[in-house]
Design a protein around this motif. Structure first.
Motif, short mmCIF file in Angstrom:
data_model
loop_
_atom_site.label_atom_id
_atom_site.label_comp_id
_atom_site.label_asym_id
_atom_site.label_seq_id
_atom_site.Cartn_x
_atom_site.Cartn_y
_atom_site.Cartn_z
N VAL A 45 -6.16 -86.56 -40.31
CA VAL A 45 -4.97 -86.02 -39.66
C VAL A 45 -4.29 -87.09 -38.80
O VAL A 45 -3.08 -87.11 -38.68
N ASP A 46 -5.09 -87.98 -38.20
CA ASP A 46 -4.49 -89.02 -37.36
C ASP A 46 -3.55 -89.90 -38.15
O ASP A 46 -2.46 -90.25 -37.68
N ARG A 47 -3.93 -90.26 -39.37
CA ARG A 47 -3.06 -91.10 -40.20
C ARG A 47 -1.83 -90.31 -40.65
O ARG A 47 -0.72 -90.83 -40.65
N MET A 48 -2.02 -89.06 -41.01
CA MET A 48 -0.88 -88.25 -41.46
C MET A 48 0.10 -88.00 -40.32
O MET A 48 1.31 -87.92 -40.55
N ASN A 49 -0.39 -87.91 -39.10
CA ASN A 49 0.50 -87.65 -37.97
C ASN A 49 1.43 -88.83 -37.70
O ASN A 49 2.45 -88.67 -37.04
N MET A 50 1.10 -90.02 -38.21
CA MET A 50 2.02 -91.15 -38.11
C MET A 50 3.30 -90.87 -38.89
O MET A 50 4.36 -91.44 -38.60
N ALA A 51 3.20 -89.99 -39.88
CA ALA A 51 4.39 -89.58 -40.64
C ALA A 51 4.99 -88.30 -40.07
O ALA A 51 6.22 -88.15 -40.04
N PHE A 52 4.14 -87.37 -39.62
CA PHE A 52 4.64 -86.09 -39.14
C PHE A 52 5.68 -86.27 -38.02
O PHE A 52 6.77 -85.70 -38.07
N ILE A 53 5.32 -87.04 -36.99
CA ILE A 53 6.19 -87.12 -35.80
C ILE A 53 7.55 -87.76 -36.11
O ILE A 53 8.59 -87.15 -35.87
N PRO A 54 7.61 -89.01 -36.64
CA PRO A 54 8.94 -89.59 -36.90
C PRO A 54 9.74 -88.82 -37.94
O PRO A 54 10.96 -88.70 -37.82
N SER A 55 9.06 -88.27 -38.95
CA SER A 55 9.79 -87.54 -40.00
C SER A 55 10.41 -86.26 -39.45
O SER A 55 11.56 -85.93 -39.77
N ILE A 56 9.66 -85.52 -38.65
CA ILE A 56 10.20 -84.29 -38.06
C ILE A 56 11.33 -84.61 -37.09
O ILE A 56 12.36 -83.92 -37.06
N LEU A 57 11.17 -85.66 -36.31
CA LEU A 57 12.23 -86.06 -35.37
C LEU A 57 13.51 -86.40 -36.11
O LEU A 57 14.62 -86.02 -35.68
N ILE A 58 13.40 -87.10 -37.23
CA ILE A 58 14.59 -87.47 -38.01
C ILE A 58 15.17 -86.26 -38.72
O ILE A 58 16.38 -86.03 -38.71
#
Length: 444
Positions: free
Chosen positions: A354-367
């Motif tokens: 989940v830690d690696r996936m969250n590197m995508a979750f946060i910036p992608s959701i923000l954008i």
């Protein structure tokens, strides 16, 4: 149990306190966001000493110690006797890595060079596991401040949605708390570098727009590599502000040289030995025999053991084509970059935690929320919050209910939640209307 109760109390207090200051100036909100995030994280670390023996944390400590001693972590023949001593000594000792020198070598050198240097710095400054945890939490707190800045500067949502987003994406993010405090790690630092790039590439200052953005891009690639997915955004921004082709290629050249030099300087001390373990790690992450850790494909592997790989390939191809088509049609390159980052980190790498996936979750959701309607933004944020809370508290629920089998598998629960979030994210992104897309206009 007490740790979870303290966490709930802290989250409630932080939410009430943050609500009181959210109407202040941007600078004040940024500073208080960082301080509140730091206070929450350091408070939780102080009351959870039992987490100092987390296996991933001990691997970070081994890697930091090895690099700090001047030993090439990627050359397994460098200082064999010392490596054998480090594997067996009391510092960061764990049974899994101690069982074999090959396993210990792999785990102690499982990061890119800049990450190894950062771990070495943490070792020099703090040495003890609590110090590493405080160090990681410090950078996560700055990340929370940048999340707040990004939302304030880019979102068109109402104040309530922004307030909710600041809490659940940043200060009180269950994903960040789960995979930085409960499971100590440094992946938030890469997300910080990505957001620093996104903010600087949108600056009205030419110096920040060109030179600072190149700095953060270089650091992001050197640290965890995935920041490279946002290079097309830099190219688009340079094209938007060009006065002629010469200016465009000049900016592109300067940006490329700065970024490349930062990456090259971090790699040079370890070339060529670094190339093999990095290639080995990527191959393991994308071509493993079956999904591991919290990969979303664990669900499909259980349901369709013979065909899950076909489903994965078709899904990745379909979403990549769809994202590229929409980007060219609506000229939303940043959303394309975010989608590709999500596809790579969550869908291509089948050994992701989940830690690696969250590197995508946060910036992608923000954008994505830049282009979402109010309702779409709330749904996406709500699902992020719910799935994160389930992941955070599932170990407690598992122990209370004495769950066994598939229900007792925490990794499977994490896999299911990340799959749900992925489905919701791409469902919303696919339903975006061009009318929601703001047209870029900037002069430097």
């Amino acid at each position: 149990m007490s740790a979870y109760l303290e966490l709930l109390i802290a989250l409630i207090l932080i939410t009430l306190l943050f609500r009181l200051i959210r109407k202040q100036s941007v600078k004040v909100v940024f500073i208080i966001t960082v301080l509140l995030s730091l206070l929450l994280r350091w408070w939780l670390i102080w009351f959870t000493p039992e987490l100092n023996t987390n296996i991933d944390l001990l691997m970070y400590m081994d890697g930091g110690q090895l690099t700090a001693m001047g030993i090439n972590p990627y050359d397994y023949n460098d200082s064999k006797e010392i490596r054998n001593q480090l594997r067996k000594d009391d510092y960061a000792y764990q049974e899994y890595t101690a069982q074999s020198q090959d396993i210990w070598n792999y785990c102690a050198a499982s990061h890119l060079p800049l990450t190894q240097f950062n771990l070495a710095l943490a070792y020099k400054l703090f040495y003890y596991p609590e110090g590493f945890r405080y160090y990681f939490a410090f950078f996560d707190s700055i990340l929370c401040g940048l999340i707040c800045l990004f939302i304030i500067r880019n979102w068109k949502s109402n104040d309530e949605t922004k307030f909710f987003a600041n809490l659940i994406l940043g200060i009180c993010s269950p994903f960040l708390i789960s995979w930085s405090i409960v499971n100590p790690g440094d992946k938030g630092t890469e997300t910080l570098l990505i957001l620093a790039f996104l903010l600087s590439i949108s600056s009205n200052s030419k110096t920040i727009f060109l030179y600072v953005s190149a700095l953060f891009m270089g650091l992001g690639i050197a640290y965890k590599a995935v920041a490279a997915f946002f290079i097309p955004l830099a190219i688009q921004k340079f094209w938007e502000v060009k006065s002629d082709l010469h200016s465009f290629f000049r900016m592109l050249f300067i940006f490329g040289i700065i970024s490349f030099l930062i990456v090259a300087l971090s790699f040079l001390p370890f070339v060529p030995e670094v190339l093999y373990p990095m290639t080995q790690r990527f191959e393991h992450g994308s071509a493993a025999i079956y999904p591991m850790h919290s990969s979303i494909w664990r669900v499909f592997y259980i349901l369709f053991p013979e065909n899950w790989r076909i489903i994965q390939i078709l899904s990745v191809a379909m979403l990549t084509i769809f994202s590229s088509y929409n980007a060219f049609k609506d000229k939303i390159v940043d959303l394309l970059c975010a989608n590709l980052l999500w596809i790579f980190t969550v869908m291509i790498l089948i050994t992701s935690g989940v830690d690696r996936m969250n590197m995508a979750f946060i910036p992608s959701i923000l954008i994505a929320c830049k282009y979402c309607s109010e309702r779409q933004s709330f749904i996406l944020l709500f699902i992020y919050a719910i799935t994160g809370l389930i992941i955070l508290f599932y170990p407690l629920v598992k122990n209370i209910l004495a769950l066994e089998g598939l229900l007792g598998d925490v990794n499977f629960a994490e896999s299911l939640m990340c799959l749900l979030l992925t489905i919701v994210y791409f469902s919303i992104v696919s339903s975006l209307k061009s009318s929601y897309v703001p047209q870029p206009s900037r002069n430097h």
